[in-house]
Scaffold this motif. Structure first.
Motif, PDB file in Angstrom:
ATOM      1  N   ASP A 221      -7.182   2.811   3.061  1.00  0.00           N
ATOM      2  CA  ASP A 221      -6.405   2.365   4.227  1.00  0.00           C
ATOM      3  C   ASP A 221      -7.310   2.145   5.438  1.00  0.00           C
ATOM      4  O   ASP A 221      -6.977   1.367   6.334  1.00  0.00           O
ATOM      5  CB  ASP A 221      -5.348   3.406   4.608  1.00  0.00           C
ATOM      6  N   ASN A 222      -8.408   2.871   5.499  1.00  0.00           N
ATOM      7  CA  ASN A 222      -9.276   2.782   6.664  1.00  0.00           C
ATOM      8  C   ASN A 222     -10.581   2.044   6.378  1.00  0.00           C
ATOM      9  O   ASN A 222     -11.503   2.090   7.189  1.00  0.00           O
ATOM     10  CB  ASN A 222      -9.530   4.182   7.222  1.00  0.00           C
ATOM     11  N   THR A 341       2.607   2.366  -2.451  1.00  0.00           N
ATOM     12  CA  THR A 341       1.567   1.985  -1.488  1.00  0.00           C
ATOM     13  C   THR A 341       1.875   2.558  -0.105  1.00  0.00           C
ATOM     14  O   THR A 341       1.128   2.332   0.837  1.00  0.00           O
ATOM     15  CB  THR A 341       1.431   0.454  -1.355  1.00  0.00           C
ATOM     16  N   GLY A 342       2.979   3.279   0.025  1.00  0.00           N
ATOM     17  CA  GLY A 342       3.313   3.889   1.320  1.00  0.00           C
ATOM     18  C   GLY A 342       4.053   2.939   2.255  1.00  0.00           C
ATOM     19  O   GLY A 342       4.281   3.265   3.412  1.00  0.00           O
ATOM     20  N   GLU A 343       4.422   1.740   1.748  1.00  0.00           N
ATOM     21  CA  GLU A 343       5.069   0.783   2.647  1.00  0.00           C
ATOM     22  C   GLU A 343       6.491   1.212   2.995  1.00  0.00           C
ATOM     23  O   GLU A 343       6.934   1.024   4.123  1.00  0.00           O
ATOM     24  CB  GLU A 343       5.079  -0.620   2.009  1.00  0.00           C
ATOM     25  N   VAL A 344       7.239   1.762   2.037  1.00  0.00           N
ATOM     26  CA  VAL A 344       8.593   2.220   2.345  1.00  0.00           C
ATOM     27  C   VAL A 344       8.810   3.661   1.904  1.00  0.00           C
ATOM     28  O   VAL A 344       8.151   4.152   0.994  1.00  0.00           O
ATOM     29  CB  VAL A 344       9.697   1.339   1.685  1.00  0.00           C
ATOM     30  N   ARG A 347      13.091   6.987   4.979  1.00  0.00           N
ATOM     31  CA  ARG A 347      13.448   6.656   6.373  1.00  0.00           C
ATOM     32  C   ARG A 347      13.674   5.162   6.582  1.00  0.00           C
ATOM     33  O   ARG A 347      14.223   4.755   7.592  1.00  0.00           O
ATOM     34  CB  ARG A 347      12.360   7.166   7.316  1.00  0.00           C
TER      35      ARG A 347
ATOM     36  N   ARG B  26      -1.778   3.944   6.406  1.00  0.00           N
ATOM     37  CA  ARG B  26      -1.472   2.560   6.771  1.00  0.00           C
ATOM     38  C   ARG B  26       0.031   2.322   6.872  1.00  0.00           C
ATOM     39  O   ARG B  26       0.506   1.624   7.753  1.00  0.00           O
ATOM     40  CB  ARG B  26      -2.082   1.607   5.738  1.00  0.00           C
ATOM     41  N   GLY B  27       0.790   2.938   5.977  1.00  0.00           N
ATOM     42  CA  GLY B  27       2.243   2.780   5.997  1.00  0.00           C
ATOM     43  C   GLY B  27       2.834   3.265   7.319  1.00  0.00           C
ATOM     44  O   GLY B  27       3.701   2.608   7.903  1.00  0.00           O
ATOM     45  N   ASP B  28       2.354   4.417   7.801  1.00  0.00           N
ATOM     46  CA  ASP B  28       2.858   4.951   9.074  1.00  0.00           C
ATOM     47  C   ASP B  28       2.519   4.023  10.236  1.00  0.00           C
ATOM     48  O   ASP B  28       3.328   3.789  11.132  1.00  0.00           O
ATOM     49  CB  ASP B  28       2.242   6.331   9.361  1.00  0.00           C
ATOM     50  N   ARG B  29       1.293   3.494  10.210  1.00  0.00           N
ATOM     51  CA  ARG B  29       0.892   2.577  11.286  1.00  0.00           C
ATOM     52  C   ARG B  29       1.768   1.343  11.305  1.00  0.00           C
ATOM     53  O   ARG B  29       2.259   0.920  12.348  1.00  0.00           O
ATOM     54  CB  ARG B  29      -0.554   2.118  11.061  1.00  0.00           C
TER      55      ARG B  29
END
Lengths: 450, 450
Positions: A221-222, A341-344, A347, B26-29
């Motif tokens: 991600d970074n 992928t952490g997109e959803v 919440r 990245r998802g949080d951002r």
């Protein structure tokens, strides 16, 4: 084109190196390694110089590398292991029977054995299990020239992992992490520049017990080459490198795919999985789904009289439940991927649900229309035609509702949302879809009236 | 915990930097960026210093970054773009309407505009479209000290991408690639060492028109930080870095997942997809599958008399076709994943087929046994019980055969094996499974005898 089999017929290690360069694809390498006859495997291991070991063993599956090492004498195997970065060496050791691994570690130089035992002592799914303990480290109060001298001394014995070496970590006397400077900035700065001027003190780190997947995602991600792993006192324990993060993400993706296919993860590369393992990992879910699906029989038996009265209702059973399953599968697959992928997450339900239901309304209108046409071509008469059309619309909406909510709910639990597989959604929708179908049929078809 | 909304209420850029460090996910951002009200977005873009632009815009979705840039004046947007690595800048520009992109490039310094136009001129799925043209480059006949001086001069204006900087490329006067040396080896070598002594001349490269996915896999398969992209004369055009390779693999994985769910790839992040786009990408496959599934109705109408005579046969239709679909889905999902990582291809069919059929024999025996029990609990009598049990075994074997062969066949075509989705396998097995079921029923059940 050199093949592995031909490369090892000559005693010249250059042939093996040529093969490696001409075979940049891991799948091709694995394939040729697997196809090697036992005497050829022994000859290959004997021909492996330590510097070639690093080039070969580091870029194949740890399991394949472990198999190769078992063809060598313990002393040779230890020599080859010693040439590898410690994170890779630890991955290979994890694939060996414990007694073999212990014997191999025992044959290594003590300092190296200590490092590997340290890595192996962490839980296999923790960040620390995947780190290289060796990193470029300097102390803070100095200028660029003395820092480079310090690094030269430190790495005289062995250079560190080339991805780890993208960054130089600034630490205090207790190896507590104070900051980071890229090797490039350090090298290219004007001689005499104080290290402090180049140091970035806001650092993204993970702790030793961070989940491996979280650590890997933090790194990617970074856009980092390496991510420092620290303990609760900020002591630098090691770094996770981008290549290992890619391995972790790849393994997790494979596990997710296997779960999405309605199976337990195989835990080994596919070609290494025996038929018994395939049976074991698959049959569990097949049985669970069979039992869940069995109630479709109960539903149908309950409507036996209706089926007997209007047998043409049976013609549409696979079509209706199939379309319901397909609609749901499309949604869960997309949401499970976006969740992984952490997109959803849960919440986002307020955003996901209206979006999915709007799409489902359009889809249900489309399917109702084509369903009407299909029923007409089977010549089943208006009442059944209308039943089929309305049922399709209702089943699509119902399936969309279940499929939108279920994976997001699981993101809040310890269960991987990927278990909401196509087979699971199909199973949930099959029985409930039949209920919807027959209830609509009873309301619409005159022969089925009270 | 700082939130983005609170970080931009103060004019201090340090607050934004703190937010970035505290939000490594990245998802949080993305989530916080999406939830920003329009005036806040404008304030955020105004507060972005070029060095922060690099930290923020490079680590969010290119689409989100493009949206942010459109809230800024062209001059500000160009200033922010100029601070990014060119591969990232090109990714963002690809997400903008062409006229906006052209205007932005026009506002950049000419040298930079040339580089970006060059990147944008490559096909978006080629290796060259994803490279950074800037790399650390030295000429061969010199020692370490003069090489470092050459690098210092070269990068005085701007350092290169930190992953690209893991390697220093040795080129001739025409920038033809001769070899590579890791920056670490160069820096840590004894002063005066000739560069040739450190140079590795066997280099893994890709050409400009290599498919992006092949290039990304070549990089990760070989644990590289960066992979050189060359033209047909071996001229070094640029390098692909590991972070971009991870992006490419991630995007391909998402596309595969969407295909496996029986949908066309969305081509945009899920939360950016409108309901109409969801409908469009999904309805195509739903219609194809509906038409293919429709023949189940034809099969059932053909056996209308049998259904009428033994209506209890209908009870098991969803269970039988469901189990067939589930078995097939387990196999295709595993094989499609193994094909996409390059582990299996059509040439492995000789290994895959015996393995899968052995597993399928064990699974069909298990399912035949539980099927017998289930039919017994529904009290349908021995003939139907035996029909159901044998049919389950036969359908599982048939499904396994289709599911093992189909994805591997596609690896030899231009069609992505991932289109062999759970819905597709279920559809194929549904109609053929019903045929198998009724043929077995006719052979076993006395009432259905001629």
């Amino acid at each position: 084109m050199t093949t592995l089999a031909s490369a090892i017929t000559t005693p010249d290690p250059a042939a093996l190196e040529e093969w490696l360069d001409e075979t940049p694809d891991r799948g091709d390498r694995e394939r040729q390694l697997r196809e090697l006859a036992t005497p050829d495997r022994t000859r290959l291991v004997a021909a492996l110089q330590p510097q070639l070991a690093d080039r070969l063993l580091a870029v194949i599956e740890p399991r394949t590398a472990a198999n190769l090492l078992t063809s060598a004498s313990p002393a040779t195997a230890a020599g080859l292991l010693a040439a590898l970065d410690s994170d890779i060496a630890a991955d290979i050791l994890r694939e060996l029977p414990e007694s073999t691994a212990v014997a191999l570690i025992g044959a290594l130089p003590p300092a190296r054995a200590l490092v590997l035992n340290g890595l192996l002592s962490w839980p296999p799914d923790s960040a620390a299990a995947h780190m290289v303990p060796e990193a470029l480290v300097i102390s803070k109060d100095q200028d660029v020239d003395s820092a480079l001298r310090q690094l030269r001394e430190q790495t005289a014995a062995a250079p560190v992992d080339s991805l780890a070496a993208a960054y130089v970590y600034v630490v205090d006397d207790d190896r507590r992490l104070l900051g980071v400077v890229s090797l490039q900035h350090l090298v290219l700065a004007a001689p005499g520049t104080p290290v402090t001027d180049l140091t970035e003190t806001d650092i993204i780190t993970v702790t030793a017990d961070t989940d491996e997947e979280v650590a890997a995602r933090t790194l990617t991600d970074n856009r980092l080459a390496a991510l420092p792993v620290i303990d609760e006192n900020s002591t630098l324990l090691g770094v996770i490198t981008a290549d290992v993060a890619a391995d972790i993400v790849e393994d997790e993706t494979t596990e997710d795919a296997e779960r999405q296919g309605g199976s337990e993860p195989l835990d080994v590369p596919y070609l290494d999985a025996s038929p018994v393992r395939l049976w074991r990992k698959r049959v569990i879910w097949l049985l669970v789904l069979f039992i869940a699906e069995a109630y479709t029989g109960t539903v149908l038996r309950y409507f036996e009289d209706e089926l007997d009265a209007v047998v043409s209702l049976a013609f549409f059973i696979p079509l209706l439940v199939g379309t319901g399953g397909n609609t749901g599968t499309q949604i869960t697959t997309t949401l499970v991927r976006a969740a992984s992928t952490g997109e959803v997450g849960l919440r986002d339900l307020r955003k996901v649900l209206p979006k999915e239901l709007s799409a489902a309304v359009m889809i249900s209108a489309t399917m109702a229309a084509v369903g009407l046409v299909r029923a007409w071509t089977l010549g089943v008469g208006w009442p059944v035609m209308i039943t089929v059309s309305i049922s399709l619309a209702a089943i699509v909406l119902w399936s969309a509702l279940v499929a939108s909510i279920l994976p997001l709910l699981l993101t809040k639990t310890r269960i991987d949302p990927a278990v909401v597989s196509a087979p699971m959604i199909a199973t949930i929708v099959d029985g409930t879809g039949l209920l919807i179908y027959f209830m609509i049929a009873k309301a619409i078809i005159p022969e089925l009236g009270q």
